[in-house]
Design a protein around this motif. Structure first.
Motif, PDB file in Angstrom:
ATOM      1  N   TYR A 117       0.766  -1.660   0.023  1.00 15.32           N
ATOM      2  CA  TYR A 117       0.252   0.051   0.483  1.00 15.32           C
ATOM      3  C   TYR A 117       1.315   0.907  -0.153  1.00 15.32           C
ATOM      4  O   TYR A 117       1.572   1.410   0.788  1.00 15.32           O
ATOM      5  N   VAL A 120       2.981  -4.779   2.917  1.00 14.63           N
ATOM      6  CA  VAL A 120       2.167  -5.659   4.277  1.00 14.63           C
ATOM      7  C   VAL A 120       2.576  -7.030   3.932  1.00 14.63           C
ATOM      8  O   VAL A 120       2.165  -7.747   4.433  1.00 14.63           O
ATOM      9  N   PRO A 130       0.957 -12.364  15.005  1.00  9.28           N
ATOM     10  CA  PRO A 130       0.631 -11.272  14.954  1.00  9.28           C
ATOM     11  C   PRO A 130      -1.039 -10.520  14.411  1.00  9.28           C
ATOM     12  O   PRO A 130      -0.711 -10.606  13.246  1.00  9.28           O
ATOM     13  N   ASN A 131      -1.346  -9.708  15.563  1.00 12.70           N
ATOM     14  CA  ASN A 131      -2.136  -8.792  15.116  1.00 12.70           C
ATOM     15  C   ASN A 131      -1.479  -7.083  13.936  1.00 12.70           C
ATOM     16  O   ASN A 131      -0.489  -6.900  14.123  1.00 12.70           O
ATOM     17  N   GLY A 132      -1.774  -7.463  12.169  1.00 11.21           N
ATOM     18  CA  GLY A 132      -1.416  -6.966  11.705  1.00 11.21           C
ATOM     19  C   GLY A 132      -0.629  -7.639  10.543  1.00 11.21           C
ATOM     20  O   GLY A 132       0.425  -6.620  10.041  1.00 11.21           O
ATOM     21  N   SER A 133       0.387  -8.462  10.618  1.00 16.99           N
ATOM     22  CA  SER A 133       1.284  -9.321   9.922  1.00 16.99           C
ATOM     23  C   SER A 133       0.234  -9.951   8.955  1.00 16.99           C
ATOM     24  O   SER A 133       1.476  -9.728   7.780  1.00 16.99           O
ATOM     25  N   GLY A 134      -0.221  -9.295   8.626  1.00 18.22           N
ATOM     26  CA  GLY A 134      -0.873  -9.698   7.453  1.00 18.22           C
ATOM     27  C   GLY A 134      -1.775 -10.994   6.611  1.00 18.22           C
ATOM     28  O   GLY A 134      -1.369 -11.302   5.728  1.00 18.22           O
ATOM     29  N   LYS A 135      -1.818 -11.351   7.565  1.00 18.79           N
ATOM     30  CA  LYS A 135      -3.293 -12.800   7.868  1.00 18.79           C
ATOM     31  C   LYS A 135      -4.075 -12.180   6.688  1.00 18.79           C
ATOM     32  O   LYS A 135      -4.647 -13.019   5.829  1.00 18.79           O
ATOM     33  N   SER A 136      -5.017 -11.193   6.990  1.00 21.57           N
ATOM     34  CA  SER A 136      -5.805 -10.762   6.437  1.00 21.57           C
ATOM     35  C   SER A 136      -5.538 -10.113   4.808  1.00 21.57           C
ATOM     36  O   SER A 136      -6.323 -10.901   4.311  1.00 21.57           O
ATOM     37  N   THR A 137      -5.252 -10.034   4.755  1.00 21.18           N
ATOM     38  CA  THR A 137      -4.249  -9.593   3.593  1.00 21.18           C
ATOM     39  C   THR A 137      -4.147 -10.246   2.797  1.00 21.18           C
ATOM     40  O   THR A 137      -4.864 -10.522   1.296  1.00 21.18           O
ATOM     41  N   GLU A 187     -10.003 -15.874  11.538  1.00 20.35           N
ATOM     42  CA  GLU A 187      -9.467 -15.766  13.054  1.00 20.35           C
ATOM     43  C   GLU A 187     -11.422 -16.268  13.835  1.00 20.35           C
ATOM     44  O   GLU A 187     -12.102 -15.299  13.903  1.00 20.35           O
TER      45      GLU A 187
HETATM   46  N1  LIG Z   1      -6.409  -0.958   2.811  1.00 19.35           N
HETATM   47  C1  LIG Z   1      -4.876  -0.289   3.371  1.00 19.35           C
HETATM   48  N2  LIG Z   1      -4.524   0.471   3.322  1.00 19.35           N
HETATM   49  C2  LIG Z   1      -3.334   0.524   4.195  1.00 19.35           C
HETATM   50  N3  LIG Z   1      -2.774  -0.367   4.621  1.00 19.35           N
HETATM   51  C3  LIG Z   1      -3.711  -1.551   4.801  1.00 19.35           C
HETATM   52  C4  LIG Z   1      -5.122  -2.132   4.455  1.00 19.35           C
HETATM   53  N4  LIG Z   1      -5.608  -3.184   4.570  1.00 19.35           N
HETATM   54  C5  LIG Z   1      -4.670  -3.543   6.117  1.00 19.35           C
HETATM   55  N5  LIG Z   1      -3.229  -2.552   5.683  1.00 19.35           N
HETATM   56  C6  LIG Z   1      -2.144  -3.077   7.177  1.00 19.35           C
HETATM   57  O1  LIG Z   1      -1.878  -3.833   6.217  1.00 19.35           O
HETATM   58  C7  LIG Z   1      -1.430  -4.640   7.304  1.00 19.35           C
HETATM   59  C8  LIG Z   1      -1.537  -5.908   7.171  1.00 19.35           C
HETATM   60  O2  LIG Z   1      -2.773  -5.785   8.483  1.00 19.35           O
HETATM   61  P1  LIG Z   1      -3.911  -6.908   7.870  1.00 19.35           P
HETATM   62  O3  LIG Z   1      -5.346  -6.712   8.954  1.00 19.35           O
HETATM   63  O4  LIG Z   1      -3.650  -8.063   6.701  1.00 19.35           O
HETATM   64  O5  LIG Z   1      -3.172  -7.934   9.425  1.00 19.35           O
HETATM   65  P2  LIG Z   1      -3.999  -9.300  10.156  1.00 19.35           P
HETATM   66  O6  LIG Z   1      -2.260 -10.210  10.176  1.00 19.35           O
HETATM   67  O7  LIG Z   1      -5.247 -10.255   9.169  1.00 19.35           O
HETATM   68  O8  LIG Z   1      -4.002  -8.877  11.064  1.00 19.35           O
HETATM   69  P3  LIG Z   1      -4.980  -8.561  12.124  1.00 19.35           P
HETATM   70  O9  LIG Z   1      -5.289 -10.327  13.013  1.00 19.35           O
HETATM   71  O10 LIG Z   1      -4.969  -7.530  13.548  1.00 19.35           O
HETATM   72  O11 LIG Z   1      -6.480  -8.514  11.364  1.00 19.35           O
HETATM   73  C9  LIG Z   1      -1.525  -4.047   8.687  1.00 19.35           C
HETATM   74  O12 LIG Z   1      -0.302  -3.446   8.945  1.00 19.35           O
HETATM   75  C10 LIG Z   1      -2.290  -2.809   8.324  1.00 19.35           C
HETATM   76  O13 LIG Z   1      -2.528  -1.368   9.185  1.00 19.35           O
END
Ligand SMILES: Nc1ncnc2c1ncn2[C@@H]1O[C@H](COP(=O)(O)OP(=O)(O)OP(=O)(O)O)[C@@H](O)[C@H]1O
Length: 300
Positions: free
Chosen positions: A13, A18, A37-44, A157
């Protein structure tokens, strides 16, 4: 065969990366625990697998076929997912929510009924979803994902916010689904929630895959601290070199991140200095400790 595989998958991004150079391998029929951990990129990552967002780089294969604009629709018909949890309209009943899914996907009654039975919601179908517990909402979401009889289930999750009984229920459900041949990819930021049901673990940290393999592989990949018990700790200090990560705790020297050869040398030095070495062992580490040390920046 791998049900999912990615080559150098990445997502940026702006100037922020990410997800970085991800080589994901999910064998058919397994439960794949996707941890980090939260924010590590799993959802992405999961959203990229589901074509909800476009990768910046890399390739994705589902069911052994490359995902392209042309194949996407066809491939995703075999995937059920629960991403933004929990789905469903609160003012409608469970049955009404499922009818919407049924119509939009053109499913048969028996497919929906089987999905409802699998998640054991058959007695709650006439209740308004607003009055469901969180666990019931999650199960409704899983039923929606299951109704199309997917080969692959992607769950982001699904145990988040559930009490221990609810977590155990979802675990049992995922184990059951895997036994019927569905491949399950399930994410969590807590290792303990899924490690016992996952056949393969993938651990993300800061968008990078820092481990992928079995639970046993994970334990092996860790190098636990070495503990050296001595009779005379006053003789220890002069021997420990500054380049070693060492701590004296009573009569025991704790050394982190050292291999067997270095251990042998330290033991010889301590013995030579008259410290009276009476025991040398590797510390017991729980899998949770290993996960924490991997994801807290302390990469081995
Ligand atoms: N649309 C977006 N624009 C900018 N940054 C983004 C966007 N979507 C996600 N991010 C960033 O990408 C990183 C990974 O987010 P992601 O949601 O994939 O993590 P995660 O491992 O699933 O965490 P969680 O368990 O908190 O959902 C985070 O730092 C988030 O802030």
């Amino acid at each position: 065969m791998d049900i999912v595989s990615t080559q150098a998958l990445g997502k940026r991004y702006g100037s922020t990366t990410v997800v970085d150079d991800l080589h994901l391998r999910i064998p058919e029929g397994c439960v794949y625990g996707f941890l980090g951990p939260n924010g590590s990129g799993k959802s992405t990552t999961m959203k990229m697998l589901l074509s909800l967002i476009a990768p910046t780089s890399g390739r994705i294969e589902l069911f052994g076929r490359p995902m392209t604009r042309e194949t996407r629709r066809d491939l995703l018909a075999g995937v059920g997912s629960l991403i933004e949890a929990p789905p469903g309209y609160g003012h409608l009943t469970g049955a009404e929510n499922l009818r919407i899914v049924q119509r939009s996907l053109g499913l048969r009654n028996d497919q929906v009924e089987r999905a409802v039975r699998t998640v054991r919601l058959q007695d709650q179908m006439d209740k308004t979803v607003r009055h469901y517990s969180l666990g019931m909402k999650q199960r409704l979401g899983i039923a929606m994902a299951l109704a199309r009889d997917p080969r692959l289930l992607v769950l982001d999750e699904p145990t988040n916010g559930l009490d221990p009984a609810g977590i155990e229920e979802i675990r049992g459900l995922l184990r059951h689904l895997a036994s019927t041949g569905v491949t399950v990819m399930v994410s969590s930021h807590l290792l303990g929630e899924i490690d016992r049901i996952a056949d393969v673990l993938g651990i993300l940290n800061g968008g990078r895959m820092i481990f992928q393999g079995s639970r046993a592989d994970l334990t092996r990949s860790a190098s636990p601290d070495v503990l050296i018990d001595t009779l005379d700790p006053s003789r220890v200090e002069p021997v420990l070199r500054s380049d070693l990560s060492a701590r004296l705790d009573g009569h025991t020297v704790r050394l982190s991140g050292i291999d067997d050869r270095t251990t042998a040398r330290v033991v010889e030095d301590l013995a030579g200095a008259g410290a009276g070495v009476v025991g040398v062992r590797r510390d017991e580490q729980s899998l949770e400790d290993v996960f924490m040390s991997l994801t807290s920046g302390g990469r081995p």
